[in-house]
Design a protein around this motif. Structure first.
Motif, mmCIF file in Angstrom:
data_model
loop_
_atom_site.group_PDB
_atom_site.id
_atom_site.type_symbol
_atom_site.label_atom_id
_atom_site.label_comp_id
_atom_site.label_asym_id
_atom_site.label_seq_id
_atom_site.Cartn_x
_atom_site.Cartn_y
_atom_site.Cartn_z
ATOM 1 N N HIS A 125 -13.425 26.664 10.900
ATOM 2 C CA HIS A 125 -14.515 25.578 11.201
ATOM 3 C C HIS A 125 -15.827 26.067 11.149
ATOM 4 O O HIS A 125 -16.698 24.890 10.990
ATOM 5 N N LEU B 296 -18.023 8.899 18.152
ATOM 6 C CA LEU B 296 -17.371 8.067 17.343
ATOM 7 C C LEU B 296 -15.880 7.721 18.116
ATOM 8 O O LEU B 296 -15.298 6.667 18.204
ATOM 9 N N THR B 297 -15.405 8.838 18.847
ATOM 10 C CA THR B 297 -14.075 8.656 19.197
ATOM 11 C C THR B 297 -14.170 7.840 20.527
ATOM 12 O O THR B 297 -13.488 6.992 20.815
ATOM 13 N N THR C 82 -14.684 21.832 16.677
ATOM 14 C CA THR C 82 -15.665 22.141 15.410
ATOM 15 C C THR C 82 -16.146 23.506 15.635
ATOM 16 O O THR C 82 -16.838 24.016 14.767
ATOM 17 N N LEU D 6 -18.664 13.438 16.722
ATOM 18 C CA LEU D 6 -17.162 13.179 16.897
ATOM 19 C C LEU D 6 -16.857 12.407 18.034
ATOM 20 O O LEU D 6 -16.111 11.548 18.010
ATOM 21 N N TYR D 7 -17.436 12.949 19.332
ATOM 22 C CA TYR D 7 -17.173 12.510 20.467
ATOM 23 C C TYR D 7 -17.617 11.267 20.671
ATOM 24 O O TYR D 7 -16.953 10.529 21.428
ATOM 25 N N PHE E 104 -22.205 18.108 15.103
ATOM 26 C CA PHE E 104 -21.152 17.193 14.510
ATOM 27 C C PHE E 104 -20.295 16.967 15.419
ATOM 28 O O PHE E 104 -19.730 15.854 15.442
ATOM 29 N N GLY E 105 -19.805 17.900 16.446
ATOM 30 C CA GLY E 105 -18.823 17.884 17.638
ATOM 31 C C GLY E 105 -19.305 16.511 18.405
ATOM 32 O O GLY E 105 -18.547 15.861 18.707
ATOM 33 N N PHE F 291 -18.589 23.608 9.585
ATOM 34 C CA PHE F 291 -19.603 22.635 10.452
ATOM 35 C C PHE F 291 -20.924 23.098 10.784
ATOM 36 O O PHE F 291 -21.788 22.536 11.084
ATOM 37 N N ASN G 268 -17.461 23.104 21.726
ATOM 38 C CA ASN G 268 -16.656 22.241 21.125
ATOM 39 C C ASN G 268 -15.776 22.606 20.380
ATOM 40 O O ASN G 268 -15.633 23.332 19.336
#
Ligand SMILES: [Zn+2]
Length: 336
Positions: A33, A51-52, A197, A48-49, A44-45, A37, A194
């Protein structure tokens, strides 16, 4: 499915063999990871959060429409299952590793007497180290080279005592400033790891006294120490003898504050006298931390109109709720 997962991972947590399998798996996972990343310049994490969050929100709205209700419910349930599964595999099982205290040769109950001796030691060390670092025009400690601090943390990870940490330190720089720093100021979260990631986020707007030690703490999660107080202890091992004065000062200062928090219940007079013995430079740092906390508390109250001592509560990483295990590790580790 989720219920089955609860039972499955509960069963796993009871087996030493399975837990140690997940420990080995983590070594591979964190390196992979981090390679994937770490080079991305932002967290990036965090993306991701976000977008989630948007994804879940979209489907939550769709739950209210008859036509899409069934399919959205299915998507949400599958999403939660995947999220929970990945979390447990990447991180959750590490909470069941053998606690560090079991690896120390001394396992006594912490005493105020010993804590006082150490507090005085770290007071002196803090004063010395503080005179070596830079300050801003208000006379408050500032970090001049955060990259150097991060490099030093990664290098020090490789030379932790072998009996305490057998973890591999790949020395990949995956420290990221959080995308949520504004929110973090108000919640009192100093940093977070995170698990999806393997990035270590910290709040770049914090008083600088917090930042190097918080980074060392988050890097200990990256190494594979899940429990909060163990991450503090590994952070302490990383920073306390460092040749980088910025990292060392932040670590000594954290250690001193933790000791004082432990002592204060039994002997507030002692703590008062130590605070008075702070050097002028340290007093300015302390005042700045206080203003920062009060300012954000005040704004929070203004905005939401209810009293909220979340900041203080979550600062109890170095406060009264969970201090004792760190103090326990520290006092058993330090020989006087
Ligand atoms: Zn942590």
């Amino acid at each position: 499915m989720l219920l089955a997962q609860f039972l499955l991972f509960y069963g796993f947590s009871k087996s030493k063999m399975v837990v140690s399998f997940f420990e080995s798996f983590f070594e591979l996972q964190k390196k992979t990871h981090q390679v994937i990343f770490s080079w991305i310049p932002f967290s990036f994490g965090d993306l991701l959060y976000i977008l989630t969050g948007i994804f879940l929100f979209y489907h939550a709205i769709a739950l209210f429409k008859k036509r899409t209700r069934r399919s959205s419910l299915l998507v949400i349930l599958i999403g939660i299952n995947i999220f929970y599964f990945l979390y447990q595999v990447f991180w959750g099982m590490l909470y069941f590793q053998d606690p560090i205290i079991k690896k120390l040769s001394s396992q006594k109950e912490p005493t105020t007497e010993k804590a006082k001796i150490l507090a005085l030691k770290y007071l002196e060390n803090c004063k010395k180290t503080r005179s070596l670092v830079k300050e801003d025009r208000n006379g408050v400690f500032i970090i001049t080279d955060l990259r150097a601090v991060q490099k030093e943390i990664l290098a020090r990870q490789t030379s932790l005592p072998k009996n305490i940490s057998g973890k591999k330190a790949p020395e990949i720089n995956s420290f990221k400033p959080s995308l949520f720093k504004k929110v973090m100021n108000f919640t009192g979260i100093l940093g977070y790891y995170n698990p999806f990631t393997a990035e270590a986020q910290n709040n770049s707007q914090l008083p600088n006294t917090y930042i190097p030690f918080t980074s060392a703490h988050e890097s200990s999660h990256q190494l594979g120490f899940a429990r909060e107080q163990e991450a503090n202890f590994i952070g302490y091992l990383i920073g306390i003898d460092s040749k980088n004065p910025e990292l060392r000062y932040s670590t000594e200062y954290f250690t001193l504050k933790s000791l004082l928090n432990f002592i204060v219940e039994e002997d507030p007079e002692f703590v008062k006298s130590v605070l008075q013995q702070y050097s002028l430079q340290m007093k300015r740092d302390r005042a700045y931390e206080k203003t920062f906390v009060l300012k954000h508390q005040g704004l929070l109250n203004d905005f939401f109109g209810f009293t909220n001592n979340l900041f203080l509560k979550s600062n109890q990483q170095e406060g009264s709720v969970t201090y004792s295990y760190f103090i326990n590790l520290l006092l058993n580790y330090e020989r006087i």
